[in-house]
Design a protein around this motif. Structure first.
Motif, PDB file in Angstrom:
ATOM      1  N   ASP A  91     -54.470 -42.280  30.789  1.00  0.00           N
ATOM      2  CA  ASP A  91     -53.335 -43.173  31.146  1.00  0.00           C
ATOM      3  C   ASP A  91     -52.940 -43.078  32.947  1.00  0.00           C
ATOM      4  O   ASP A  91     -53.892 -43.222  33.424  1.00  0.00           O
ATOM      5  N   ASP A  92     -51.767 -43.509  32.949  1.00  0.00           N
ATOM      6  CA  ASP A  92     -51.658 -43.753  34.386  1.00  0.00           C
ATOM      7  C   ASP A  92     -51.365 -42.497  35.371  1.00  0.00           C
ATOM      8  O   ASP A  92     -51.317 -42.779  36.552  1.00  0.00           O
ATOM      9  N   THR A  93     -51.333 -41.384  34.657  1.00  0.00           N
ATOM     10  CA  THR A  93     -51.650 -40.021  35.412  1.00  0.00           C
ATOM     11  C   THR A  93     -52.968 -39.490  35.621  1.00  0.00           C
ATOM     12  O   THR A  93     -53.010 -38.492  36.017  1.00  0.00           O
ATOM     13  N   CYS A 131     -61.307 -38.657  36.954  1.00  0.00           N
ATOM     14  CA  CYS A 131     -61.171 -39.458  37.935  1.00  0.00           C
ATOM     15  C   CYS A 131     -62.557 -39.691  38.582  1.00  0.00           C
ATOM     16  O   CYS A 131     -63.573 -39.217  38.054  1.00  0.00           O
ATOM     17  N   GLU A 179     -57.588 -42.407  44.154  1.00  0.00           N
ATOM     18  CA  GLU A 179     -57.631 -41.984  42.733  1.00  0.00           C
ATOM     19  C   GLU A 179     -57.604 -40.471  42.427  1.00  0.00           C
ATOM     20  O   GLU A 179     -56.537 -40.057  41.758  1.00  0.00           O
TER      21      GLU A 179
END
Length: 330
Positions: A286-288, A299, A315
């Motif tokens: 997700d965006d976290t 990541c 990132e």
């Protein structure tokens, strides 16, 4: 008498000690996480950056034009100046959905860790000859571009004198220039697509500036040689990327270097049942940068292959920050 496996509790475990892993660990530390351990299977931190002696790193992240080794040193110095622990020469054997990881190394044997948050920063590996199904014998002198880079920049070996490169990934383009600078001849760079997948600056600085012949819509159809590569057959391809037999020609060389893409390395995540994106080959987050399992983040190039290491750092810092917030209940 049966020995009980050593068990420890830690706040954050980072699997992978390259750019992504170190950037995530440093960001987690800055955001309040105390007990952070990086697990790295090779003998040192830094990942592939350690063999990248060319520049072009750090422009976006640090506002400076650094070599890969300089960029890696920024991160390894950063880790050394904190209480982040780095366990090198350590293999992560298993990860469970409730964030228990099992590791092994020579000095400590098997250890099990109960982890508050886990960050996958496992990077990627090169696509090899086996994935390409090129017919022919199996002589010495066929290697991936990153392997050639490691041999030359860390081990100190020139891998060949007369070289054909298949594919125009950035590492292949950069190595083409280095082969010429080291006194070898690059006979051809063959690219199956009508365009290069590499950055424009590498096409210009590494191929055009050195007058290295680049053939688009062309592939290797056969490898010739018994003990050592003696040459390859090149052929043009049609719209379906199938070789056109009438265009096949023999090119003499002693080395074939493959620069045909990278594959995110997510075997540990597969075993957890984490979903993989069909378009990137990497984990879905997700965006976290959290996966579908609470407290497990991902990541770097294990998510998707990045053009620039600067973007990997940026990132991964977001992933590290969110992992720290996660264990502090925020």
């Amino acid at each position: 008498e049966r020995r009980v496996m050593n068990t420890q509790n830690i706040d954050i475990a980072v699997i992978g000690g390259g750019c992504a892993g170190m950037s995530a660990a440093l960001a987690a530390r800055e955001n309040g996480a105390e007990d952070i351990v990086i697990f790295e299977r090779s003998p040192y931190l830094g990942g592939v950056l350690r063999q990248c002696i060319h520049n072009g790193f750090g422009i976006h992240r640090y506002g400076e034009d650094l070599t890969g080794t300089q960029y890696a040193k920024r991160l390894t110095d950063g880790v050394a100046n904190t209480n982040i622990r780095a366990k090198t020469d350590t293999i992560v054997l298993d990860v469970t959905r409730d964030r228990v990881i099992t590791t092994m190394n020579r000095s400590e044997g098997l250890i099990r860790y109960h982890v508050g948050a886990l960050i996958f920063a496992t990077g990627c590996r090169e696509r090899s000859r086996g994935a390409l199904l090129i017919p022919g014998s199996r002589p010495a002198g066929i290697l991936c571009a990153g392997t050639a880079q490691r041999y030359m920049n860390i081990e100190g070996y020139l891998v060949g004198q007369k070289i054909v490169i298949l594919g125009s990934g950035d590492i292949g383009l950069i190595m083409a220039r280095q082969f010429v600078l080291e006194g070898a001849e690059v006979v051809a760079v063959a690219e199956v697509m009508p365009y290069s997948s590499g950055l424009m600056r590498n096409i210009v600085q590494c191929i055009e500036d050195f007058d290295i012949p680049m053939y688009y819509r062309t592939t290797v159809t056969r490898i010739v040689g018994k003990k050592r590569v003696e040459g390859v057959y090149l052929a043009e391809v049609n719209e379906e990327r199938k070789p056109i037999p009438s265009t096949e020609r023999f090119v003499e060389c002693d080395t074939l270097v493959l620069s045909v893409g990278l594959i995110p390395e997510n075997e540990l995540a597969f075993d957890l049942g984490l979903k993989i994106s069909p378009s990137t080959g990497g984990l879905i987050v997700d965006d976290t940068f959290q996966t579908v399992i609470d407290g497990i983040f991902a990541c770097g190039n294990g998510l998707h292959v990045h053009d620039l290491v600067d973007f990997v750092s940026m990132e991964s810092e977001v992933a590290g920050k969110n992992a720290a917030l996660c264990i502090n209940g925020r």
